[in-house]
Every structure is written in structure tokens, then in C-alpha cells.
Design a protein around this motif. Structure first.
Motif, PDB file in Angstrom:
ATOM      1  N   ALA A 179     -70.595  -7.070  13.769  1.00  0.00           N
ATOM      2  CA  ALA A 179     -70.276  -8.281  13.021  1.00  0.00           C
ATOM      3  C   ALA A 179     -70.362  -7.989  11.522  1.00  0.00           C
ATOM      4  O   ALA A 179     -70.759  -8.837  10.737  1.00  0.00           O
ATOM      5  CB  ALA A 179     -71.220  -9.416  13.403  1.00  0.00           C
ATOM      6  N   THR A 279     -72.705 -18.201  13.539  1.00  0.00           N
ATOM      7  CA  THR A 279     -71.495 -19.002  13.641  1.00  0.00           C
ATOM      8  C   THR A 279     -70.317 -18.152  13.187  1.00  0.00           C
ATOM      9  O   THR A 279     -70.487 -17.013  12.751  1.00  0.00           O
ATOM     10  CB  THR A 279     -71.577 -20.270  12.770  1.00  0.00           C
ATOM     11  N   HIS A 280     -69.112 -18.739  13.263  1.00  0.00           N
ATOM     12  CA  HIS A 280     -67.924 -18.002  12.848  1.00  0.00           C
ATOM     13  C   HIS A 280     -66.939 -18.942  12.168  1.00  0.00           C
ATOM     14  O   HIS A 280     -66.779 -20.097  12.573  1.00  0.00           O
ATOM     15  CB  HIS A 280     -67.263 -17.320  14.046  1.00  0.00           C
ATOM     16  N   ASP A 281     -66.283 -18.415  11.127  1.00  0.00           N
ATOM     17  CA  ASP A 281     -65.331 -19.219  10.368  1.00  0.00           C
ATOM     18  C   ASP A 281     -63.978 -19.349  11.059  1.00  0.00           C
ATOM     19  O   ASP A 281     -63.166 -20.196  10.677  1.00  0.00           O
ATOM     20  CB  ASP A 281     -65.074 -18.601   8.984  1.00  0.00           C
ATOM     21  N   GLN A 295     -69.706 -23.557   7.960  1.00  0.00           N
ATOM     22  CA  GLN A 295     -70.142 -22.734   9.087  1.00  0.00           C
ATOM     23  C   GLN A 295     -71.335 -21.857   8.713  1.00  0.00           C
ATOM     24  O   GLN A 295     -72.233 -21.616   9.531  1.00  0.00           O
ATOM     25  CB  GLN A 295     -68.981 -21.878   9.594  1.00  0.00           C
ATOM     26  N   ARG A 411     -73.267 -12.618   5.642  1.00  0.00           N
ATOM     27  CA  ARG A 411     -71.898 -12.988   6.003  1.00  0.00           C
ATOM     28  C   ARG A 411     -71.123 -11.702   6.267  1.00  0.00           C
ATOM     29  O   ARG A 411     -71.010 -10.843   5.387  1.00  0.00           O
ATOM     30  CB  ARG A 411     -71.221 -13.765   4.881  1.00  0.00           C
ATOM     31  N   ASP A 414     -64.409 -11.205   7.868  1.00  0.00           N
ATOM     32  CA  ASP A 414     -63.617 -11.838   8.922  1.00  0.00           C
ATOM     33  C   ASP A 414     -64.380 -12.929   9.649  1.00  0.00           C
ATOM     34  O   ASP A 414     -64.169 -13.184  10.829  1.00  0.00           O
ATOM     35  CB  ASP A 414     -63.040 -10.825   9.903  1.00  0.00           C
ATOM     36  N   GLY A 415     -65.299 -13.586   8.917  1.00  0.00           N
ATOM     37  CA  GLY A 415     -65.815 -14.858   9.382  1.00  0.00           C
ATOM     38  C   GLY A 415     -67.170 -14.925  10.026  1.00  0.00           C
ATOM     39  O   GLY A 415     -67.602 -15.989  10.462  1.00  0.00           O
ATOM     40  N   PHE A 416     -67.891 -13.803  10.116  1.00  0.00           N
ATOM     41  CA  PHE A 416     -69.207 -13.823  10.770  1.00  0.00           C
ATOM     42  C   PHE A 416     -70.274 -14.384   9.825  1.00  0.00           C
ATOM     43  O   PHE A 416     -70.355 -14.011   8.656  1.00  0.00           O
ATOM     44  CB  PHE A 416     -69.609 -12.416  11.200  1.00  0.00           C
ATOM     45  N   ASN A 417     -71.121 -15.259  10.357  1.00  0.00           N
ATOM     46  CA  ASN A 417     -72.252 -15.808   9.607  1.00  0.00           C
ATOM     47  C   ASN A 417     -73.507 -15.696  10.457  1.00  0.00           C
ATOM     48  O   ASN A 417     -73.490 -16.082  11.626  1.00  0.00           O
ATOM     49  CB  ASN A 417     -72.039 -17.290   9.282  1.00  0.00           C
ATOM     50  N   SER A 418     -74.588 -15.200   9.876  1.00  0.00           N
ATOM     51  CA  SER A 418     -75.855 -15.110  10.607  1.00  0.00           C
ATOM     52  C   SER A 418     -77.015 -15.438   9.691  1.00  0.00           C
ATOM     53  O   SER A 418     -76.947 -15.224   8.473  1.00  0.00           O
ATOM     54  CB  SER A 418     -76.051 -13.709  11.207  1.00  0.00           C
TER      55      SER A 418
END
Length: 432
Positions: A179, A279-281, A295, A411, A414-418
Motif C-alpha cells: 500500500a 481507507t481508500h480514496d 477518507q 498516505r 493511488d489512494g491508500f490511507n492508514s
């Protein structure tokens, strides 16, 4: 409408007192531009010493970005035999070193006494860049038109997990989290689940080495790298002079251990992973995008909720700190929304080392745990002039924690958030 939190407790193993097994960190291994070993890294953070400079692993003179963060004077032969070294990439060499240091710090042997009770769960993203670069150049430039026998396993993004499993005889559940930067936090969340499902010891965290001609070209394509030639001015997250990030190698590996197992052998405990969220964007990272702060904020709220922690109890936040103005503003917006419009206490040290992708977020976890071990929240390495929209409570001087709680955020492209919540043990190392 807020989505419900994922609940995986149905497969959790109970501890000796009937409650869900708890996962604590008992060993920290750092191999990064800030130094080899947790103590060297901590000294760099406290001193605010910038360790980025000209890239030396290859000739970067013809590239717009010529600066990065490298592990100085790193000798992989100290941490693995020649056979393992010729079969693997520098990214894995850094993993050998960080894992060996973490096990020594935890007081555990090099090989698992009970192999099926040990597991490995690391993060990865770009794989074995330098090894792959060398072999592909040989393929297209030599008369033989061949690559070496180890190309197929050295570049593979799961190579470090496999090699460490073999080296340390960890035959429990092993896996790799992909991720990008967020993976360094996801690996620790997965380690907690692995402990809850029966493992006694899990090796978690991440290292990275994105410094090769091909890897740098790929990163330049994003338009997010800094082209500054002065190391003191390049990579300045949340600063009015921010111009992008600098690539870096290194990271951190942790010994994550079932609490009862750690206490039974008298291990020092740095802290506990108490909450996490991801989460993911559902969107690609582009030169014009800035991520979805909603997100990103949701990942933070999930982590705090699972930890049973209110935002005002958090002593310090370690942000992603990309150093790209629109992303910095987006991150600041997400943080302020989670903290009720207040300026949360923030510290970041990525400008000292460069951005090591998944290794960088793992390094933030190491800094947070070391801060609690030393009873000192370190001052932030910048910004000097806060950019408009990036107003946060940057720590301008070191101070003592109150609640011993940290929120680490990342982050991934390509949209990964943790996000991860850590509760530090008391400075003495005794468990609360």
C-alpha cells in the motif's frame, strides 16, 4: 453516513485471562539515513540533523532530482552471509540488518525456538530496484542476452518476507502488505491480528531502496519530487517553500509479541498497538490530485475509535508529510477535522531523512516508540514558515508526553490511507 468498522475478533485467540490477546513491541531495528540502530536514529531526531544529500548509489547527475536519503557506510556483510547477499537486493539487505537489530534489542535468538509460533509480515512496494536494474542492463547490453538466476526472486516485492522467514525460521503465517507508504502501518496492524490468531512473535515493519535509475525515473513521472539542489532547502513539508519530496532508502523492523509471552520472559516493552484504520480514496495519484481528506480523516477516526481514545488525549501526531503543497494542505485539513478544528500537536522528521515510502512510515513508528521510551516528544524538524492552509500545532521544542498516546498517519500513492494508535509503556519499561 459513517461506514461500520471491520470487526475481526471472531477469530481472535483469548489470552490467559480470557481477554483478547494483546500485541506489544519489544524490539526496534532501524537502518535509515538517520543512522544504523535505534540509538543513532534517536540522536539524529533530537539534534534535527538533515541527512539527505547527493545520491551516490548511481550517477544521478542527469536527473532533475539529484538528492536523496541514503544509509551512510552501510556494510551488508555484517548482517548476512555472502550467499544471501548475492541472491538479494539492497532493500532486502537493509531488511536483514533491521531485523537482526530488532531481535537483538528484544533479547530473542536469531532463529525461532518454536518456528510455527513466529511469523513475518512486512510491507513492500517497488521491490528490488538495484538488482533488477543491473540484470536488465545485462540482458540488453551483453551478447548473452541473459539475466542471473536470482533475478526472478530478488526483485519480487515479497522477497524480503521470504528471505527473513528462511533466515529466522519463522514458519507461522507470513505475508506482505502493499500500500506504498501506508503499508508500513498496515504491516503492524496485520501483526496484531496475527498475534491474536495464535502467533507469539511477529516481525513487522518495512525497508525500502527506491534509488536506481529506473526507480528514480518512475518517481519523477509523478511530478511530486523536489528538484532543489540545496539539501537544506529540498523537502520541506508544510513549509511555504515546499517543492516536493526527496526519495530515501531504509526503514524499521519491529518485534511484535504477544503480551503474555513477553512478560513471561521478562522482556522490555516499548508500547502497544491499540488501534488502526485503513481507507481508500478510489482514485489515482496524479500531478494535479491532492488525495481525499475525508477518507484520510476516516482512517484516523477508525484508529482512534478502535483504540478507545479521544482526539484530545493524543500527545502527538506523526503525519505523512509529503512536502507537496496541495497534499500538505489536504493532510492538514484532514487532521483539523479529526481534532475538532483545533491544531493537533504534530511533529515530523521526514525532511531529515527523505521519504522512504513504506520504510518511512515504519520509521515514524520507531520514533514514536522511542519518544515514549525516553519520555520526550521530539521537536518537529520544520516547517520554518508554515504554508497557508497548513496551520497545525507543530512542536517547536521537546516536551514530555501526558497520556503516552501517539497517532501515526500515512498516505500511500493511488489512494491508500492508514493510521495507527500507539500507547507507550512507562519510561521504566514496566507494563501498565
Amino acid at each position: 453516513m459513517t461506514a461500520p468498522a471491520y470487526d475481526d475478533t471472531t477469530t481472535d485467540r483469548p489470552s490467559g485471562d480470557g481477554t483478547v490477546a494483546r500485541a506489544v513491541v519489544t524490539g526496534i531495528g532501524v537502518v535509515a539515513p538517520s543512522g544504523v540502530g535505534a540509538d543513532a536514529h534517536w540522536r539524529t531526531v533530537l539534534a534535527g540533523q538533515r541527512r539527505t544529500g547527493p545520491i551516490t548509489l548511481f550517477d544521478a547527475g542527469g536527473y532533475p532530482t539529484r538528492l536523496g536519503g541514503e544509509v551512510a557506510d552501510f556494510d551488508p556483510a555484517r548482517y548476512a552471509d555472502n550467499r544471501a547477499l548475492v541472491q538479494t537486493d539492497r532493500w532486502t539487505h537493509l531488511g536483514f540488518a533491521a531485523t537482526g537489530l530488532a531481535l537483538a534489542d528484544a533479547g530473542l535468538p536469531e532463529q525461532a525456538p518454536d518456528p510455527y509460533a513466529w511469523a513475518v509480515t512486512l510491507a513492500s512496494s517497488s521491490g528490488g530496484n538495484l538488482f533488477g536494474q543491473r540484470e536488465l542492463q545485462r540482458l540488453w547490453s551483453s551478447p548473452s542476452r541473459t539475466v542471473g538466476a536470482y533475478q526472478s526472486i530478488a526483485w519480487f516485492y515479497a522477497a524480503s518476507v521470504g528471505q527473513l522467514s528462511i533466515r529466522h525460521q519463522a514458519k507461522g503465517p507470513c505475508g506482505v502488505l502493499v500500500a506504498e507508504s501506508a503499508g508500513g502501518l498496515d504491516s503492524l496492524a496485520h501483526a496484531v491480528r496475527t498475534v491474536r490468531r495464535g502467533a507469539s512473535v511477529v516481525l513487522a515493519g518495512a525497508t525500502e531502496c527506491p534509488l536506481s535509475p529506473y526507480a528514480l525515473a518512475c518517481q519523477l513521472r509523478s511530478g511530486l519530487l523536489s528538484a532543489e539542489t540545496d539539501p537544506e532547502r529540498a523537502y520541506r513539508p508544510f513549509d511555504a517553500a515546499a517543492s516536493g519530496y526527496l526519495p530515501a532508502e531504509g526503514g524499521a523492523v519491529f518485534v511484535v509479541e504477544e503480551r503474555g509471552h513477553a512478560l513471561a520472559r521478562g522482556a522490555r516493552i516499548y508500547g502497544e498497538v491499540t488501534g488502526w484504520g485503513a481507507t481508500h480514496d478510489a482514485a489515482h495519484t496524479t500531478a494535479e490530485s491532492a488525495g481525499d481528506p475525508r477518507q484520510y480523516a476516516r482512517a484516523m477516526r477508525l484508529a482512534l475509535g478502535r483504540a478507545g481514545v479521544e482526539p484530545d488525549e493524543v500527545d502527538v501526531v506523526f503525519p505523512d508529510a509529503l512536502g507537496v503543497p496541495r497534499y500538505d494542505r489536504s493532510e492538514a485539513e484532514a487532521l483539523r477535522s479529526v481534532f475538532g478544528g483545533l491544531a493537533p500537536p504534530v511533529t515530523t522528521h521526514k525532511s531529515l531523512t527523505g521519504r522512504a515510502h513504506q520504510g518511512g512510515s515504519a520509521l515514524d513508528v520507531a520514533t514514536a516508540l522511542l519518544a515514549f521510551a525516553h519520555d520526550t516528544l521530539p521537536a518537529s524538524a520544520g516547517p520554518d514558515t508554515v504554508a497557508p492552509g497548513c496551520e497545525l500545532g507543530f512542536l517547536r521544542a521537546a516536551r514530555r508526553p501526558r497520556h503516552r498516546l501517539a497517532l501515526v498517519c500515512a498516505r500511500g500513492f493511488d489512494g491508500f490511507n492508514s493510521a495507527l494508535v500507539l500507547r507507550g509503556a512507562p519510561p521504566s519499561g514496566t507494563e501498565q
